[in-house]
Scaffold this active site. Structure first.
Site, PDB file in Angstrom:
ATOM      1  N   TRP A  18      60.705   3.938  55.309  1.00 51.29           N
ATOM      2  CA  TRP A  18      61.933   3.152  55.315  1.00 51.29           C
ATOM      3  C   TRP A  18      62.821   3.638  54.172  1.00 51.29           C
ATOM      4  CZ3 TRP A  18      62.322  -0.802  58.977  1.00 51.29           C
ATOM      5  CH2 TRP A  18      63.522  -1.538  58.932  1.00 51.29           C
ATOM      6  N   HIS A  58      55.171 -10.781  54.798  1.00 55.90           N
ATOM      7  CA  HIS A  58      56.204  -9.736  54.730  1.00 55.90           C
ATOM      8  C   HIS A  58      57.605 -10.331  54.828  1.00 55.90           C
ATOM      9  CE1 HIS A  58      58.258  -5.991  55.302  1.00 55.90           C
ATOM     10  NE2 HIS A  58      58.415  -6.111  56.606  1.00 55.90           N
TER      11      HIS A  58
END
Length: 212
Positions: A18, A58
């Site tokens: 990412w 998360h």
């Protein structure tokens, strides 16, 4: 004996991460030459590198962490489906209509091949996201784990993460970054166990399939 099929991304210096996240690296801290007996390495990586699971922590401060998750979610019968309309660019997101003609009754683990991530050495600019209303539809058919050949279930620029939250509300866990290019649609046995990380928001997995 039927062989297992590896559907995991290779972890090396070229695995995409990412943008802004920790890059993967492996190095030897001890070498056999210097230690006199063994090579010992160390790994630096994000918990969301390559093929991985998302724990609810998360995206939810009060959500379960990896070690609190039931390992049985990640081992057992799974169905692989192909969404050719995504691969061909006919639709840009995955909602109920994309899978309405597929019999999912009794499917606990659903793995979707979109074919949208063409080059896994490059992090994509855009992906076909999961529309939040799909979560209730999947729960009603017994799905508890959703796997994708994509790095996320939400648009890559999303801060609200509506699909992550919708799936969690409907008790569906997330497996991302699968490699399903050469896997025919059908029923398989899945093993994609996360590491026993006590405080983590996600974990890399070695995901494998065996035809049933």
């Amino acid at each position: 004996m039927t062989r297992w099929i590896d559907i995991s991304q290779r972890l090396d210096s070229k695995v995409p991460t990412w943008p802004g996240d920790t890059q993967f690296s492996y190095s030897l801290t001890w070498t056999k030459q210097l230690s006199g007996s063994v090579n010992v390495g160390q790994i630096t990586m994000s918990t969301h590198t390559g093929t991985h699971i998302d724990a609810p922590f998360h995206f939810d401060q009060k959500g379960k962490k990896v070690l609190e998750l039931d390992v049985n979610l990640y081992v057992g019968p799974a169905r692989v489906i192909h969404l050719s309309q995504i691969e061909q660019g006919e639709i840009g997101s995955i909602g109920v209509e994309a899978i309405a003609q597929i019999d999912l009754q009794g499917v606990t683990r659903l793995l979707i091949r979109t074919g949208a991530w063409k080059d896994r050495r490059i992090f994509p600019d855009k992906i076909p996201e999961i529309r939040p209303e799909l979560a209730e539809y999947l729960e009603n058919r017994g799905v508890q784990l959703l796997g994708l050949d994509l790095p996320s279930v939400d648009p890559l620029d999303s801060k609200e993460l509506p699909a992550h939250h919708a799936l969690a509300r409907h008790n569906i866990h997330i497996l991302e970054g699968l490699v399903l290019d050469d896997v025919p649609a059908g029923d398989y046995e899945l093993a994609a166990l996360p590491l026993p990380l006590a405080d983590a928001d996600g974990s890399p997995v070695r995901a494998v399939l065996r035809p049933l």
